[in-house]
Design a protein around this motif. Sequence first.
Motif, PDB file in Angstrom:
ATOM      1  N   LEU A  11       0.853  -1.181   0.000  1.00 51.02           N
ATOM      2  CA  LEU A  11       0.000   0.000   0.000  1.00 51.02           C
ATOM      3  C   LEU A  11       0.892   1.235   0.000  1.00 51.02           C
ATOM      4  CD1 LEU A  11      -2.873   1.086   0.186  1.00 51.02           C
ATOM      5  CD2 LEU A  11      -2.788   0.747   2.657  1.00 51.02           C
ATOM      6  N   VAL A  12       0.785   2.031  -1.037  1.00 52.84           N
ATOM      7  CA  VAL A  12       1.511   3.296  -1.118  1.00 52.84           C
ATOM      8  C   VAL A  12       0.469   4.395  -1.148  1.00 52.84           C
ATOM      9  CG1 VAL A  12       3.152   4.705  -2.401  1.00 52.84           C
ATOM     10  CG2 VAL A  12       3.373   2.208  -2.414  1.00 52.84           C
ATOM     11  N   THR A  13       0.587   5.356  -0.249  1.00 52.75           N
ATOM     12  CA  THR A  13      -0.437   6.381  -0.146  1.00 52.75           C
ATOM     13  C   THR A  13       0.171   7.702   0.283  1.00 52.75           C
ATOM     14  OG1 THR A  13      -2.618   6.863   0.809  1.00 52.75           O
ATOM     15  CG2 THR A  13      -0.969   5.886   2.270  1.00 52.75           C
ATOM     16  N   GLN A  14      -0.556   8.755   0.115  1.00 51.00           N
ATOM     17  CA  GLN A  14      -0.040  10.081   0.457  1.00 51.00           C
ATOM     18  C   GLN A  14      -0.360  10.436   1.899  1.00 51.00           C
ATOM     19  OE1 GLN A  14      -1.676  12.683  -2.630  1.00 51.00           O
ATOM     20  NE2 GLN A  14       0.338  12.684  -3.600  1.00 51.00           N
ATOM     21  N   MET A  15       0.449  11.300   2.445  1.00 51.33           N
ATOM     22  CA  MET A  15       0.206  11.829   3.790  1.00 51.33           C
ATOM     23  C   MET A  15      -1.190  12.405   3.877  1.00 51.33           C
ATOM     24  SD  MET A  15       3.693  13.911   4.702  1.00 51.33           S
ATOM     25  CE  MET A  15       2.812  14.877   5.895  1.00 51.33           C
ATOM     26  N   GLY A  16      -1.823  12.191   5.002  1.00 51.25           N
ATOM     27  CA  GLY A  16      -3.138  12.747   5.237  1.00 51.25           C
ATOM     28  C   GLY A  16      -4.289  11.849   4.820  1.00 51.25           C
ATOM     29  N   ASN A  17      -3.980  10.825   4.008  1.00 49.67           N
ATOM     30  CA  ASN A  17      -5.043   9.913   3.589  1.00 49.67           C
ATOM     31  C   ASN A  17      -5.456   8.979   4.725  1.00 49.67           C
ATOM     32  OD1 ASN A  17      -5.121  10.997   1.070  1.00 49.67           O
ATOM     33  ND2 ASN A  17      -4.046   9.313   0.040  1.00 49.67           N
ATOM     34  N   ASP A  18      -6.614   8.328   4.522  1.00 46.41           N
ATOM     35  CA  ASP A  18      -7.104   7.303   5.438  1.00 46.41           C
ATOM     36  C   ASP A  18      -7.064   5.969   4.705  1.00 46.41           C
ATOM     37  OD1 ASP A  18      -9.876   9.448   6.503  1.00 46.41           O
ATOM     38  OD2 ASP A  18      -7.743   9.497   7.021  1.00 46.41           O
ATOM     39  N   LYS A  19      -6.563   4.938   5.365  1.00 44.98           N
ATOM     40  CA  LYS A  19      -6.477   3.613   4.735  1.00 44.98           C
ATOM     41  C   LYS A  19      -6.824   2.518   5.737  1.00 44.98           C
ATOM     42  CE  LYS A  19      -5.226   4.788   0.626  1.00 44.98           C
ATOM     43  NZ  LYS A  19      -6.144   4.565  -0.516  1.00 44.98           N
ATOM     44  N   SER A  20      -7.220   1.375   5.185  1.00 45.44           N
ATOM     45  CA  SER A  20      -7.547   0.211   6.021  1.00 45.44           C
ATOM     46  C   SER A  20      -6.796  -1.020   5.559  1.00 45.44           C
ATOM     47  CB  SER A  20      -9.050  -0.085   5.945  1.00 45.44           C
ATOM     48  OG  SER A  20      -9.798   0.928   6.557  1.00 45.44           O
ATOM     49  N   ILE A  21      -6.475  -1.869   6.512  1.00 44.78           N
ATOM     50  CA  ILE A  21      -5.886  -3.177   6.233  1.00 44.78           C
ATOM     51  C   ILE A  21      -6.824  -4.211   6.836  1.00 44.78           C
ATOM     52  CG2 ILE A  21      -3.862  -4.654   6.428  1.00 44.78           C
ATOM     53  CD1 ILE A  21      -2.237  -2.136   7.171  1.00 44.78           C
ATOM     54  N   LYS A  22      -7.109  -5.241   6.044  1.00 42.20           N
ATOM     55  CA  LYS A  22      -8.038  -6.259   6.519  1.00 42.20           C
ATOM     56  C   LYS A  22      -7.290  -7.537   6.871  1.00 42.20           C
ATOM     57  CE  LYS A  22     -12.061  -4.562   4.037  1.00 42.20           C
ATOM     58  NZ  LYS A  22     -13.177  -4.890   3.144  1.00 42.20           N
ATOM     59  N   CYS A  23      -7.816  -8.268   7.846  1.00 43.36           N
ATOM     60  CA  CYS A  23      -7.186  -9.512   8.261  1.00 43.36           C
ATOM     61  C   CYS A  23      -8.245 -10.553   8.601  1.00 43.36           C
ATOM     62  CB  CYS A  23      -6.294  -9.290   9.476  1.00 43.36           C
ATOM     63  SG  CYS A  23      -5.495 -10.786  10.086  1.00 43.36           S
ATOM     64  N   GLU A  24      -7.958 -11.780   8.184  1.00 43.67           N
ATOM     65  CA  GLU A  24      -8.868 -12.888   8.461  1.00 43.67           C
ATOM     66  C   GLU A  24      -8.052 -14.117   8.825  1.00 43.67           C
ATOM     67  OE1 GLU A  24     -11.185 -13.972   5.068  1.00 43.67           O
ATOM     68  OE2 GLU A  24     -12.233 -15.596   6.105  1.00 43.67           O
ATOM     69  N   GLN A  25      -8.526 -14.881   9.793  1.00 40.26           N
ATOM     70  CA  GLN A  25      -7.855 -16.143  10.125  1.00 40.26           C
ATOM     71  C   GLN A  25      -8.866 -17.289  10.102  1.00 40.26           C
ATOM     72  OE1 GLN A  25      -8.283 -17.932  13.261  1.00 40.26           O
ATOM     73  NE2 GLN A  25      -9.361 -16.403  14.503  1.00 40.26           N
ATOM     74  N   ASN A  26      -8.404 -18.418   9.594  1.00 37.17           N
ATOM     75  CA  ASN A  26      -9.281 -19.589   9.503  1.00 37.17           C
ATOM     76  C   ASN A  26      -8.787 -20.718  10.413  1.00 37.17           C
ATOM     77  OD1 ASN A  26      -7.062 -20.566   8.172  1.00 37.17           O
ATOM     78  ND2 ASN A  26      -8.047 -20.806   6.186  1.00 37.17           N
ATOM     79  N   LEU A  27      -8.079 -20.327  11.479  1.00 34.01           N
ATOM     80  CA  LEU A  27      -7.543 -21.317  12.406  1.00 34.01           C
ATOM     81  C   LEU A  27      -8.484 -21.604  13.567  1.00 34.01           C
ATOM     82  CD1 LEU A  27      -3.909 -19.923  12.465  1.00 34.01           C
ATOM     83  CD2 LEU A  27      -4.630 -22.092  11.456  1.00 34.01           C
TER      84      LEU A  27
END
Lengths: 114, 114
Positions: A11-27
């Motif tokens: 993920l490359v983004t500019q200062m001031g932006n809002d971003k999300s990272i998603k995570c899922e586990q199937n354990l």
Amino acid sequence: DTAVSQTPKYLVTQMGNDKSIKCEQNLGHDTMYWYKQDSKKFLKIMFSYNNKELIINETVPNRFSPKSPDKAHLNLHINSLELGDSAVYFCASSPASISGNTIYFGEGSWLTVV
Amino acid sequence: GENVEQHPSTLSVQEGDSAVIKCTYSDSASNYFPWYKQELGKRPQLIIDIRSNVGEKKDQRIAVTLNKTAKHFSLHITETQPEDSAVYFCAASGTTDSWGKLQFGAGTQVVVTP
């Protein structure tokens, strides 16, 4: 059949932006984490959820907000991104235990703020 | 809270030689001590762990020793091979209020030269 999966990987983004990272586990694990790894490779815990409840909240700017819709998912939202947020963010999971247990990491999300 | 110190920060060895990484921890209540290996661009992966009721554990070429009195534990890699080159992290956890939180050492960059 990846056990802990997170998106996006890069993920490359500019200062001031809002971003999300998603995570899922199937354990089937009850506990999930977000770790941050900086440029010096140091692994530092940010948050931990157990069955959707926040149980660990380290000293992290409140621009970082985790959300766990269910025990298999833990997302990380970052507001007003800063240059210093550039790092690798690892999601992880483990069986719930108070006696210490193995943590399984996702592949990491490389965040670059420009 | 728990504090884990790890030495050395870098370790260069000739192929076939042994490598030893040492860690100390501060919380005498910690009872779980895993070691993770992180190859370049990859996730940390568990290679061996030890609990406080055991003094030594071995798995093929790797072994871990624990001295609870002195609060230190070590990773030993024998007959090193180029594929052992990676960053190795020790960690400690297990106090009753930690919810399985792992406190990581700063990492050791191991380079095995042919």
